[in-house]
Motif scaffolding. Structure first.
Motif, short mmCIF file in Angstrom:
data_model
loop_
_atom_site.label_atom_id
_atom_site.label_comp_id
_atom_site.label_asym_id
_atom_site.label_seq_id
_atom_site.Cartn_x
_atom_site.Cartn_y
_atom_site.Cartn_z
N PHE A 294 0.84 -1.19 0.00
CA PHE A 294 0.00 0.00 0.00
C PHE A 294 0.88 1.25 0.00
CE2 PHE A 294 -3.17 -3.07 0.99
CZ PHE A 294 -4.35 -2.54 0.51
N THR A 295 0.46 2.22 -0.81
CA THR A 295 1.21 3.47 -0.92
C THR A 295 1.11 4.25 0.39
OG1 THR A 295 -0.65 4.84 -1.69
CG2 THR A 295 0.54 3.54 -3.35
N PRO A 296 1.97 5.24 0.60
CA PRO A 296 1.83 6.08 1.80
C PRO A 296 0.47 6.77 1.90
CG PRO A 296 3.99 6.39 0.82
CD PRO A 296 3.20 5.55 -0.14
N SER A 297 -0.19 6.93 0.75
CA SER A 297 -1.54 7.52 0.73
C SER A 297 -2.63 6.51 1.04
CB SER A 297 -1.81 8.17 -0.63
OG SER A 297 -0.84 9.16 -0.92
N GLY A 298 -2.24 5.23 1.13
CA GLY A 298 -3.21 4.20 1.48
C GLY A 298 -3.85 3.49 0.32
N TYR A 299 -3.32 3.68 -0.90
CA TYR A 299 -3.88 3.00 -2.07
C TYR A 299 -3.09 1.73 -2.38
CZ TYR A 299 -6.57 7.26 -3.03
OH TYR A 299 -7.44 8.32 -2.95
N ALA A 315 1.05 -1.60 -11.24
CA ALA A 315 -0.32 -1.07 -11.23
C ALA A 315 -0.58 -0.40 -9.89
CB ALA A 315 -1.33 -2.19 -11.47
N VAL A 316 -1.14 0.80 -9.93
CA VAL A 316 -1.45 1.52 -8.69
C VAL A 316 -2.84 2.14 -8.82
CG1 VAL A 316 -0.29 3.62 -9.51
CG2 VAL A 316 -0.64 3.26 -7.04
N PHE A 317 -3.59 2.04 -7.74
CA PHE A 317 -4.93 2.64 -7.70
C PHE A 317 -4.79 4.08 -7.24
CE2 PHE A 317 -9.22 3.16 -5.74
CZ PHE A 317 -9.97 2.87 -6.87
N ASN A 318 -5.36 5.02 -8.00
CA ASN A 318 -5.22 6.44 -7.66
C ASN A 318 -6.49 7.05 -7.10
OD1 ASN A 318 -6.85 6.69 -9.88
ND2 ASN A 318 -5.33 7.70 -11.18
N GLY A 319 -7.47 6.19 -6.77
CA GLY A 319 -8.74 6.68 -6.22
C GLY A 319 -9.88 6.25 -7.10
#
Length: 417
Positions: A294-299, A315-319
């Motif tokens: 999980f990214t520092p932003s929580g994604y 692959a990363v979820f941006n919201g």
């Protein structure tokens, strides 16, 4: 000659058997009381405790300074040289390596000795690797530290056809059984993680039934559940369908995995009531060797192998949506990927370059990916695992397949090795 010998013997016997042991004019022996001995021991113990506290403070200060330096180097884009060392030279060692840092900041690795598959554990103590056999029969270990700071390993227990769970209690390893694997070994590596409540959980793939499963411990018993039918891997014999477990910022389990029948990368997350499953990438055969963090932003973010185009992808979820990019497309790259985030918050991935038989490392600098070759001596880099040291530098455990040994690479002069 006999009278002389008799005289000498008699003289020695007289000297040993008679008279005071204190030389003439010497001080008389002093007998200390038990209280004096106790007081002295207490003083020495107090001094030792103070010294240990000072050593701990110095280590903490050194770790903080190393962390600051590491972050500054990371922000400046300065790369330090990689230092390589051999952890276990036993022929066949190093399969399915899983790297984690101890609470004290030392590297620790669970792995398989492939000569006769057994679970082993190595920890760096005072500059030397200490190796222990955890289970003489096992495969695919996954390592994590429990809230008490002790190493724990979940693995395929070959002898019992179950998932095994081993925990070090401070004195010895204690092994127990988790789940019945339907009379067959688990397919791919089980993935261990601790929930915010402090209990262990694991995701795993079951060969006999074709199901992705999740199990959690509540302090008394393990509770397994089936998440998704992934199939029996038809047409995917060359692909290792590993899964990767991590917890969301709000404490819910999430798993990335390869759907064997469809050859898609999928993502499952528990919403508090049910598992929500989504397909992340379905362009050709994709999703092997997925690694979730999980990214520092929580994604959620996933590193994985595109088997069709032989690329390493991210692959990363941006919201609102998932964003997919190619990290490295130079040759057959991307298998055995391991994803984590740098102390500065950027994604970093270790992986295997099958074209050149090298271990590689890629890090995002905010605008593009920078790729480094970590080790190229022989066939190296499969079954790698990435973590960051207290000095904020990347460290990787991996196999040297040419020599059949477990190796460790760290990019920093601050830690040993």
């Amino acid at each position: 000659m006999k009278p002389i010998l008799f005289f000498l013997a008699a003289s020695c016997g007289s000297a040993l058997g008679q008279g005071s042991l204190t030389p003439p004019g010497g001080p008389a022996p002093v007998m200390k009381s038990l209280q004096e001995i106790w007081d002295k021991a207490s003083l020495l113990e107090s001094q030792n405790n103070n010294q240990q506290q000072q050593i701990g403070t110095l280590r903490q200060t050194n770790a903080e300074q190393s962390s600051i330096i590491g972050i500054l180097l990371d922000k400046a884009g300065i790369s330090l040289p990689w230092k390589l060392s051999t952890v276990d030279s036993l022929n066949g060692a190093g399969g399915y390596s899983s790297l984690a840092m101890t609470p004290g900041g030392a590297p620790a690795i669970s792995y398989v000795n492939g000569v006769w598959p057994s679970i082993r554990y190595a920890e760096l103590v005072d500059g030397a690797w200490q190796v222990t056999t955890v289970d003489p029969s096992g495969m695919s270990p996954s390592l994590a530290f429990n809230p008490e700071g002790h190493p724990t390993i979940i693995y395929d227990a070959i002898s019992t056809r179950r998932l095994g769970y081993a925990v070090f209690d401070g004195a010895m390893w204690r092994n127990s059984q988790v789940d019945d694997l339907e009379a067959d070994l688990g397919l791919g590596s089980p993935s261990l993680a601790y929930s915010p409540t402090g209990f262990p959980s694991a995701g795993f793939l079951e060969r006999a039934t074709g199901w992705l499963k999740y199990t959690r411990y509540d302090g008394t018993a393990w509770h397994p559940e089936s998440i998704d039918f992934i199939g029996l891997g038809s047409g995917a014999s060359a692909t290792e369908p590993t899964c990767s477990l991590a917890f969301t910022p709000d404490g819910q389990p999430a798993i990335s995995y390869l759907h064997s029948d469809n050859q898609d990368l999928k993502f499952a997350v528990f919403n508090g009531a049910a598992w929500q499953i989504s397909t992340i990438d379905s362009t050709g055969s994709v999703g092997g060797f997925s690694s979730l963090a999980f990214t520092p932003s929580g994604y959620p973010a996933i590193a994985y192998h595109d088997m069709n185009n032989t690329n390493l992808k991210y692959a990363v979820f941006n919201g609102p949506t998932w964003v997919i990019s190619i990290v490295d497309g130079a040759g057959d790259v991307g298998s055995h990927s391991s994803l984590t985030f740098t102390p500065g918050g950027q994604p970093a991935i270790s992986y295997y370059d099958a074209t050149n038989s090298d271990l590689k490392y890629a890090v995002f600098n905010g605008s593009n990916w920078t790729v480094q070759t970590v080790d190229h001596a022989g066939n190296v880099g499969t079954h790698n695992s990435l973590a960051f040291t207290p000095g904020c530098q990347p460290a990787i455990s991996y196999i040297d397949s040419t020599n059949g040994t477990l190796k460790f690479a760290v990019r920093a002069p601050f830690t040993n090795p």
